[in-house]
Design an enzyme around this catalytic site. Structure first.
Site, PDB file in Angstrom:
ATOM      1  N   SER A   1      -4.795  11.104  -0.881  1.00  0.00           N
ATOM      2  CA  SER A   1      -4.960   9.649  -0.959  1.00  0.00           C
ATOM      3  C   SER A   1      -4.481   9.062  -2.267  1.00  0.00           C
ATOM      4  CB  SER A   1      -6.431   9.275  -0.800  1.00  0.00           C
ATOM      5  OG  SER A   1      -6.862   9.478   0.498  1.00  0.00           O
TER       6      SER A   1
ATOM      7  N   ASP B   1     -10.446  20.687   0.587  1.00  0.00           N
ATOM      8  CA  ASP B   1      -8.995  20.761   0.393  1.00  0.00           C
ATOM      9  C   ASP B   1      -8.506  22.184   0.653  1.00  0.00           C
ATOM     10  OD1 ASP B   1      -9.041  18.091  -0.418  1.00  0.00           O
ATOM     11  OD2 ASP B   1      -9.487  18.651  -2.492  1.00  0.00           O
TER      12      ASP B   1
ATOM     13  N   ARG C   1     -19.091  20.120  -3.755  1.00  0.00           N
ATOM     14  CA  ARG C   1     -18.463  18.896  -4.260  1.00  0.00           C
ATOM     15  C   ARG C   1     -18.977  17.606  -3.617  1.00  0.00           C
ATOM     16  NH1 ARG C   1     -12.408  18.419  -2.204  1.00  0.00           N
ATOM     17  NH2 ARG C   1     -12.998  16.231  -2.232  1.00  0.00           N
TER      18      ARG C   1
ATOM     19  N   ARG D   1     -17.539   9.072  -4.930  1.00  0.00           N
ATOM     20  CA  ARG D   1     -16.545   8.138  -5.463  1.00  0.00           C
ATOM     21  C   ARG D   1     -16.894   6.706  -5.114  1.00  0.00           C
ATOM     22  NH1 ARG D   1     -11.540  10.259  -1.947  1.00  0.00           N
ATOM     23  NH2 ARG D   1     -12.311   9.780   0.117  1.00  0.00           N
TER      24      ARG D   1
ATOM     25  N   LYS E   1     -13.308   4.525   0.921  1.00  0.00           N
ATOM     26  CA  LYS E   1     -11.852   4.365   0.793  1.00  0.00           C
ATOM     27  C   LYS E   1     -11.472   3.051   0.108  1.00  0.00           C
ATOM     28  CE  LYS E   1     -10.582   8.136   3.107  1.00  0.00           C
ATOM     29  NZ  LYS E   1      -9.878   9.255   2.461  1.00  0.00           N
TER      30      LYS E   1
ATOM     31  N   ASP F   1      -1.333   7.596   4.891  1.00  0.00           N
ATOM     32  CA  ASP F   1      -1.110   8.101   3.527  1.00  0.00           C
ATOM     33  C   ASP F   1      -0.796   9.594   3.479  1.00  0.00           C
ATOM     34  OD1 ASP F   1      -3.732   8.778   4.255  1.00  0.00           O
ATOM     35  OD2 ASP F   1      -4.545   8.455   2.247  1.00  0.00           O
ATOM     36  N   HIS F   2      -1.148  10.339   4.521  1.00  0.00           N
ATOM     37  CA  HIS F   2      -0.902  11.790   4.599  1.00  0.00           C
ATOM     38  C   HIS F   2      -1.496  12.257   5.909  1.00  0.00           C
ATOM     39  CE1 HIS F   2      -5.143  12.193   3.778  1.00  0.00           C
ATOM     40  NE2 HIS F   2      -4.980  11.388   2.740  1.00  0.00           N
TER      41      HIS F   2
HETATM   42  O1  3PG Z   1     -11.499  13.678  -2.050  1.00  0.00           O
HETATM   43  C1  3PG Z   1     -11.383  13.987  -0.880  1.00  0.00           C
HETATM   44  O2  3PG Z   1     -12.115  13.525   0.012  1.00  0.00           O
HETATM   45  C2  3PG Z   1     -10.363  15.032  -0.513  1.00  0.00           C
HETATM   46  O3  3PG Z   1     -10.278  15.985  -1.522  1.00  0.00           O
HETATM   47  C3  3PG Z   1      -9.020  14.418  -0.346  1.00  0.00           C
HETATM   48  O4  3PG Z   1      -9.049  13.344   0.547  1.00  0.00           O
HETATM   49  P1  3PG Z   1      -8.318  11.969   0.230  1.00  0.00           P
HETATM   50  O5  3PG Z   1      -7.137  12.316  -0.619  1.00  0.00           O
HETATM   51  O6  3PG Z   1      -7.908  11.470   1.591  1.00  0.00           O
HETATM   52  O7  3PG Z   1      -9.282  11.100  -0.438  1.00  0.00           O
HETATM   53 MN    MN Z   2      -6.215   9.799   2.300  1.00  0.00          MN
HETATM   54 MN    MN Z   3      -8.758  13.151   2.732  1.00  0.00          MN
END
Ligand code: 3PG
Ligand code: MN
Ligand code: MN
Length: 558
Positions: free
Chosen positions: A82, A172, A207, A214, A360, A470-471
């Site tokens: 992301s 990941d 994690r 976040r 997000k 985005d991926h």
């Molecule tokens: O932080 C996360 O949730 C994953 O490591 C990566 O997911 P994201 O890049 O889609 O946030």
């Molecule tokens: Mn993403």
């Molecule tokens: Mn992700």
């Protein structure tokens, strides 16, 4: 950020495309293109809206690259994520990203010459060096090999007592891989002890349950980490980290291991953080380190009771927020992502609305704007965050807030107050990361419904849409061999892929406002996420700056 001074933000008019169209920019998180089998949740799910967009190929639907070098990652084997994805989407250029910058700084040794390392090394004589971060080779937030090099480099430069606070991954990388990573780390630490360095793992946890929240979704996550890492307190105490992870995995997967501390023979934590110590957060990626960075750095802090605030020398692997200058000390300078498309467009009169749910939200604001929090111009922009569910894994609520995001976007489009309405729809990614295939199918359907809501609103106002991702993630939920066949583990069970993928992502344009003749160019086959910004600028009626990656569209003469 070069947001003032010499930079001219005036964009030239596009020779053929009009201004003033309402444009929806929709980013589906974790939505790649892959072969249609039963592990492709996007294929299995009912996604009539996204399917219908595909009918527009090749003029109005195509695939673009979203991994590796196309988003500034070190190698072509690096899956997208992301941060790098939204950075590329928003900035219109490819910047060498944190992973690569740290690699270079470690390889050249420059990391040890910088102000950040000098600052922390002043604690080496009397204090302990604490390294906190994600322990895996995922390459999204951190990398094990970088931690290994830093351990070696710091010990060679005087760190005599080192404590590592590990966060297990399984998101990941494959679930269950945490045991192997802890073993590798323990092996390295034993070697350091052989050289007279008192080096140990001090604490740990998964994690998603410990530390790496976040966008301020759930401060309890950070508090659990603080208690273990700083105070040396956790519900689980072990003498040895390998044993800890193996034991705790009996009831939780790697992402969600409860916090633990390593204790000595007297049951005393071996590595709380105390006055005079140095701390480095070893993640290079920002979003999931910002909250801990605030707790470690801010004097005024009221998000949870820190109980004891040690006087430490703290450095981030990178600076995580360029606007907040957080943290103030760091080992490697972050990519200087300046002159993002958001900043240009605001300077050229484009009123912007951005929205996602909490998990997000920063993707379409902070990452989109080059790891910069806040507005460029509050009169021209509105960012709306829909609170995410807290304390659950998203396979339990796979619809997440997709429809609420769709509704907010719809209302923003219909209101006439905005020229660009930008959203991130999180479902494919957030539910894909849980590894729950059934739930991910539900998630993809919900995401598709949200897209429909937005496209319907665009239809009503005669606007334009651009839909991309985005991926990859939800389009492939199993680990495969080189020929693409699903792999089984040693018990004969399918190896579930919780991570992102290296697959390309779709991009579609359309809507009644799209000028006749607009189509994807056929001469940009390697186009990637960084080409999207120039494309969006064109649709707003502007030519992108010269140094932006080229546009994906052309206007054919009819
Ligand atoms: O932080 C996360 O949730 C994953 O490591 C990566 O997911 P994201 O890049 O889609 O946030
Ligand atoms: Mn993403
Ligand atoms: Mn992700």
């Amino acid at each position: 950020m070069a947001s003032s001074g010499q930079v001219s933000f005036k964009l030239e008019d596009h020779p053929k495309l009009p201004k003033g169209k309402r444009i929806a920019v929709v980013v589906l998180d974790g939505w790649g293109e892959y072969k249609p089998d039963q592990y492709n949740c996007i294929h299995v799910a009912q996604t009539p809206t996204m399917d219908s967009l595909k009918q527009g190929a090749p003029d109005r639907w195509r695939l673009i690259r979203a991994h590796g070098n196309s988003v500034g990652l070190p190698t072509e084997d690096d899956m997208g994520n992301s941060e790098v994805g939204h950075n590329a989407l928003g900035a219109g250029r490819i910047f060498a990203q944190g992973a690569k910058l740290v690699d270079l700084a470690l390889a050249s040794g420059k990391i040890y010459d910088g102000e950040g390392f000098k600052y922390i090394s002043e604690s080496f004589e009397k204090g302990t060096l604490h390294l906190i971060g994600l322990l895996s080779d995922g390459g999204v937030h951190s990398r094990l090999d970088q931690l290994q090099l830093l351990l070696k480099g710091a010990s060679e430069r005087g760190a005599k007592r080192i404590r590592v606070h590990v966060l297990t991954d399984g998101r990941d990388v494959l679930d269950g891989s945490s045991v192997g990573f802890v073993e590798i780390l323990e092996n390295d630490l034993a070697k350091l002890r052989g050289k007279g360095v008192d080096a140990r793992i001090a604490s740990g946890g998964g994690r998603m349950y410990v530390t790496m929240d976040r966008y301020e979704n759930d401060w309890d996550v950070v508090k659990r980490g603080w208690d273990a890492q700083v105070l040396g307190e956790a519900p689980h105490k072990f003498k040895n980290a390998i044993e800890a992870v193996k034991k705790l995995r009996e009831n939780a997967n790697d992402q969600y291991l409860p916090p633990f501390v390593i204790v000595d023979d007297n049951n005393k934590a071996v590595g709380p953080i105390v006055d005079g110590d140095a701390v480095v957060t070893i993640n290079f990626r920002a979003d999931r380190m910002v909250m801990l960075a605030k707790a470690l750095e801010y004097q005024d802090f009221n998000k949870f009771d820190r109980i004891r605030v040690p006087k430490i020398r703290y450095a981030g692997m990178l600076q995580y927020d360029g606007e907040l200058k957080l943290p103030s000390c760091y080992l490697v300078s972050p990519p200087e992502i300046d002159r993002t498309s958001g900043e240009y467009l605001v300077h050229n009169g484009v009123r912007t609305f951005a929205c996602s749910e909490t998990v997000k939200f920063g993707h379409v604001t902070f990452f989109w704007n080059g790891n910069r929090s806040g507005y460029f111009n509050p009169q021209m922009e509105e960012y709306v965050e829909i609170p995410s569910d807290v304390g659950i894994t998203f396979n339990v609520q796979p619809k997440m807030k997709a429809l609420e995001i769709g509704e907010k976007a719809r209302d923003a489009i219909l209101s006439g107050k905005f020229d660009q309405v930008r959203v991130n729809i999180p479902n494919g990614d957030m539910v894909g990361h849980t590894g729950d295939i059934e739930a991910t199918v539900v998630a993809c359907k919900a995401a598709d419904e949200a897209v429909k809501m937005i496209l319907d609103a665009i239809e009503q106002v005669g606007g334009i849409y651009i839909v991309t991702a985005d991926h990859g993630n939800a389009e492939d939920m199993v680990k495969r061999n080189k020929s693409g066949e699903p792999l089984l583990d040693k018990n004969g069970d399918l190896q579930i892929l919780t991570s992102h993928t290296c697959q390309p992502v779709p991009i579609a344009i359309g809507g009644p406002g799209l000028a006749p003749g607009v189509r994807f160019r056929s001469d940009a086959p390697n186009g990637g996420l960084a080409n999207v910004a120039a494309t969006v600028m064109n649709l707003h009626g502007f030519v992108a700056p010269n140094d932006y990656e080229t546009t994906l569209i052309e206007v054919a003469d009819n």
